[in-house]
Design an enzyme around this catalytic site. Structure first.
Site, PDB file in Angstrom:
ATOM      1  N   LYS A 359      37.287   9.087 -15.017  1.00 26.62           N
ATOM      2  CA  LYS A 359      36.846   8.671 -16.347  1.00 26.62           C
ATOM      3  C   LYS A 359      35.409   9.110 -16.618  1.00 26.62           C
ATOM      4  O   LYS A 359      35.057   9.427 -17.758  1.00 26.62           O
ATOM      5  CB  LYS A 359      36.971   7.160 -16.487  1.00 26.62           C
ATOM      6  CG  LYS A 359      38.403   6.664 -16.608  1.00 26.62           C
ATOM      7  CD  LYS A 359      38.443   5.192 -16.974  1.00 26.62           C
ATOM      8  CE  LYS A 359      39.886   4.739 -17.231  1.00 26.62           C
ATOM      9  NZ  LYS A 359      39.943   3.318 -17.635  1.00 26.62           N
ATOM     10  N   LEU A 362      35.241  12.592 -17.969  1.00 23.11           N
ATOM     11  CA  LEU A 362      35.623  12.704 -19.377  1.00 23.11           C
ATOM     12  C   LEU A 362      34.443  12.428 -20.300  1.00 23.11           C
ATOM     13  O   LEU A 362      34.476  12.811 -21.476  1.00 23.11           O
ATOM     14  CB  LEU A 362      36.764  11.730 -19.683  1.00 23.11           C
ATOM     15  CG  LEU A 362      38.096  12.004 -18.959  1.00 23.11           C
ATOM     16  CD1 LEU A 362      39.109  10.921 -19.297  1.00 23.11           C
ATOM     17  CD2 LEU A 362      38.634  13.381 -19.326  1.00 23.11           C
ATOM     18  N   HIS A 556      25.314  17.515  -2.615  1.00 24.62           N
ATOM     19  CA  HIS A 556      25.609  16.100  -2.794  1.00 24.62           C
ATOM     20  C   HIS A 556      26.207  15.586  -1.486  1.00 24.62           C
ATOM     21  O   HIS A 556      27.119  16.191  -0.935  1.00 24.62           O
ATOM     22  CB  HIS A 556      26.618  15.901  -3.919  1.00 24.62           C
ATOM     23  CG  HIS A 556      26.026  15.955  -5.291  1.00 24.62           C
ATOM     24  ND1 HIS A 556      25.250  17.002  -5.718  1.00 24.62           N
ATOM     25  CD2 HIS A 556      26.102  15.085  -6.335  1.00 24.62           C
ATOM     26  CE1 HIS A 556      24.866  16.781  -6.977  1.00 24.62           C
ATOM     27  NE2 HIS A 556      25.372  15.617  -7.369  1.00 24.62           N
ATOM     28  N   HIS A 578      21.725  11.741  -3.409  1.00 20.48           N
ATOM     29  CA  HIS A 578      22.337  10.410  -3.299  1.00 20.48           C
ATOM     30  C   HIS A 578      22.071   9.801  -1.929  1.00 20.48           C
ATOM     31  O   HIS A 578      21.099   9.088  -1.768  1.00 20.48           O
ATOM     32  CB  HIS A 578      23.831  10.451  -3.620  1.00 20.48           C
ATOM     33  CG  HIS A 578      24.132  10.794  -5.037  1.00 20.48           C
ATOM     34  ND1 HIS A 578      23.712  10.000  -6.080  1.00 20.48           N
ATOM     35  CD2 HIS A 578      24.792  11.841  -5.599  1.00 20.48           C
ATOM     36  CE1 HIS A 578      24.095  10.537  -7.230  1.00 20.48           C
ATOM     37  NE2 HIS A 578      24.743  11.658  -6.957  1.00 20.48           N
TER      38      HIS A 578
END
Length: 750
Positions: A359, A362, A556, A578
């Site tokens: 999601k 998107l 990453h 991260h």
């Protein structure tokens, strides 16, 4: 008893002093603490106690000391001294220390063999000769990358591919050395003359039958790397090592708390005395920001409205067999400039994206429409990235107006075809996308399975060929693609991106080479990282031999998924983005501390995707002395203001109560982690920034008091000393092996 000879670390003269047999002095309220480290020490009768002693003392620095030049902004400060009784060195600590040394040597084996981009103090610009950086001569105009001199081709050489790793093979002319060519110098020496020469290692030194061919580059074979990874996995899951490393990390955190309690006011006072400098006036680099989402949502909305009004008749896309103008695209979506709003754009992450990377992806589609993303946020489209280039120039202006903020924009190369590089170079060159405040990084999405399903590639080898072969060709002969050659001079490194939480096939030493990887399933993270690192290594050797800039590898890692991702990055990477999963791996966390691997953390991004803000380990990592910085990741999805990097710092400062000294230290870390040129870093941090410890800190430029730098530096040396002492007490006749080889792992990083 005679003190065994201990190899010195090159990072400072501090450990050289430690080799001298100095009699310890008793500690009392008026004692002067010279920062010598006694490698043989603290077991003498003068300091013998029934338990460990902790003493708080003043460190005076006067004319009777050898290190006066180190301290230029402070006369005295309080220090915490922890003495040794010898009882804390147990069998578990000895075993853990040996495992830690083994892990450090594993990193040295890979990190030291090619992906090393930082120049030495004695040759400050040796790795970035072309182009000269913008600040090399302040009296001249900034360097123009679009008018850079083009090198001639490398003659009598050939690009080879050995099991997925590209390299350059040279032909040596009889009685003629290659260095006689005007633009070519011989390749650098091998990483290690004693490196194994089995057929698995690539590339190989030729035999006597082909002695006129040579290639002095070396990388381990995949099988060797996977065996080392297996060893690393066992190490980070070792029970006693977890306990010991967790204890050392907690000790580091507690020491920082006491340091701030004792010296926080003095640090603040020292920073206030510096003219002109404050947090806003020190350089800070956003080392992790994706270019296609580097603007905030209000900026994108204004740009879309303005473009629709002024360029509505531009033909922007081909759909259903017809060319559509921008106005027609918006009309087909029942949109107009008046009804557009931030809410309608719907690009900001919300509660629905937490642990839902699908999601979140998107959210890159404005108004939920992929065609709007293609028009406004892509470089390869019908209008050849014209709108994204205009938007990028506006971002340049914002950064240049702020003056002290810089960014390394990450832009994608997918590996679907070799023409991607040419198109990206043309986009960069044709739109004159250069700013003194910006450098670029290339991110490689791990999407082999998608491309295979769509018949875009036949094997993993095709993907690697599409990514790296054009780079070797343009390095060999820049005239084949001058625009790409221009772009490469502004690229600082490579990234490897995708959703780490996806389940993946567990790696084994029986994995096939890339050309034989023809299945539909995606290779695991460590497989991608190894082949990216290997090709970047050989490419760096080639580019360095030509006097061109080299690239770092900063993937990453540790955002989610398996801990082994961080293990692979520890062995291969210059830095990571991260890294929040390190909170679950104390052994790896301690190793990242010892080697000072840069970690660009993005708490606001993590807060929307994987980890609530109050649980983010950033303040703990910072307190323990890890090399952490703050970055924005995706301002389009996570930020609201025109200065997203300042927004990231300000929220962190408010929530975690960071001081101004803390903020300046984090900003200093970001500059050191970045890939900006050496002369620029000299201008921003001081001419001696490559030297570890207080000698490498210029308070006038960084606004970080030497008190803080000394504390960080001595804490790191004490941990290294603890490891050596733990091994030495069980192996008194040992010189601990080639420990000086580990110095590049921490050189100039603290």
């Amino acid at each position: 008893m005679e003190i065994p000879k201990i190899h010195e670390f090159e990072i400072s003269d501090a450990l050289e002093e430690a080799e001298r047999p100095i009699s310890p002095k008793p500690i009392d309220s008026g004692a002067t603490l010279s920062y010598h480290y006694y490698m043989q020490t603290l077991n003498q009768n003068a300091l013998r106690r029934s338990s460990q002693n902790i003493a708080i003392n003043y460190a005076h620095h006067g004319t009777d000391h050898d290190h006066d030049e180190v301290f230029d902004d402070t006369d005295e400060f309080q220090k915490l001294i922890i003495t040794s009784t010898g009882k804390e060195y147990t069998e578990e600590t000895k075993e853990t220390a040996e495992l830690l040394l083994e892990a450090l040597h594993l990193r040295r084996k890979y990190y030291g063999s090619g992906v090393e981009t930082k120049p030495t103090p004695t040759a400050p610009n040796s790795l970035r000769k072309c182009p000269p950086p913008p600040c090399e001569a302040s009296s001249t105009a900034p360097f123009d990358p679009f008018n850079a001199p083009v090198l001639g081709p490398v003659k009598d050489s050939e690009i080879k591919d050995k099991d997925g790793v590209f390299y350059i093979e040279y032909k040596r002319h009889p009685r003629k050395d290659l260095s006689e060519e005007p633009h070519v110098s011989p390749p650098p020496s091998p990483r290690d003359p004693s490196a194994p020469t089995s057929p698995q290692n690539v590339p190989m030194t030729p035999d006597t039958n082909t002695a006129d061919i040579y290639s002095n580059t070396w990388v381990p074979a995949l099988g060797e790397f996977l065996r080392d990874m297996e060893r690393m996995k066992k190490l980070i899951s070792h029970g006693p090592a977890k306990t010991v490393c967790y204890t050392r990390l907690r000790l580091l955190e507690s020491k920082f708390g006491l340091h701030c309690l004792l010296n926080g006011g003095q640090e603040t006072a020292a920073a206030k005395e510096v003219p002109h400098r404050d947090f806003y006036n020190v350089r800070k680099v956003d080392t992790h920001i994706h270019h296609s989402s580097s603007m905030n949502q209000k900026h994108l909305l204004k740009f879309m409205k303005k473009t629709l009004r002024e360029n509505g008749n531009d033909v922007v896309i081909h759909r259903d067999g017809a060319d559509l103008t921008l106005s027609e695209v918006f009309k087909s979506l029942n949109l107009d400039s008046y009804c557009l709003s931030v809410d309608m754009l719907d690009v900001h992450a919300d509660t629905n994206t937490f642990h839902r990377f699908d999601k979140f992806n998107l959210k890159y589609n404005p108004c939920g429409q992929s065609r709007l993303r293609e028009i406004f946020l892509k470089t390869d489209n019908k209008i050849k990235g014209q709108y994204l280039a205009k938007l990028t120039h506006e971002l340049f202006q914002d950064l240049e107006h702020s003056k002290y903020q810089y960014a390394e924009y990450r832009i994608s190369i997918y590996g679907r075809s070799q023409q991607e590089w040419s198109r990206l170079g043309a986009w960069f060159y044709d739109h004159k996308l250069f700013s003194e405040n910006v450098r670029w990084m290339i991110q490689i999405p791990r999407l082999y399975s998608d491309f295979k399903a769509n018949n875009m590639v036949h094997s993993m080898g095709d993907l690697l060929t599409n990514i790296f072969l054009p780079l070797f060709e343009v390095t060999k002969d820049p005239s084949v693609d001058p625009k790409l050659h221009c772009l490469l001079q502004q690229i600082t490194g490579f990234d490897c991106v995708d959703d780490e939480s996806k389940p993946e096939k567990r790696f084994t030493i029986k994995f096939p080479p890339p050309k034989e990887w023809t299945g539909s399933y995606n290779p695991p993270y460590v497989y991608y990282c190894f082949y990216l690192w290997a090709n970047i290594s050989t490419l760096n050797w080639f580019r360095r031999s030509r006097g061109l800039n080299t690239f770092s590898f900063r993937p990453h890692s540790g955002e989610a998924g398996e801990i082994e991702h961080l293990g692979a990055a520890f062995m291969l990477a210059d830095g990571i983005s991260h890294g929040i999963m390190l909170r679950k791996a104390p052994v790896l966390q301690y190793l990242y501390y010892l080697t000072q691997i840069g970690i660009a953390m993005s708490p606001l991004s993590n807060n929307s995707l994987f980890l609530n803000y109050h649980r983010n380990p950033f303040p703990v990592f910072f307190a323990r002395g890890m090399n952490v910085s703050l970055s924005t990741d995706d301002p389009l999805q996570f930020h609201y203001t025109k200065e997203p990097l300042i927004e990231e710092y300000s929220i962190a400062a408010q929530v975690w109560k960071l001081t101004q000294v803390d903020m300046c230290e984090i900003a200093r870390n970001s500059v050191r982690q970045s890939g900006f040129e050496h002369p620029l870093k000299m201008h921003w941090l001081g001419e001696s920034y490559l030297i570890s410890g207080p000698k490498g800190n210029d308070l006038r430029k960084t606004n970080v008091p030497n008190i803080r730098i000394i504390f960080r530096y001595e804490s790191l040396l004490e941990e290294l000393k603890w490891i050596l002492e733990s091994v030495k007490r069980e192996n008194s006749d040992s010189d601990f092996g080639p420990l000086h080889d580990l110095s590049p792992l921490i050189q100039g990083k603290i």
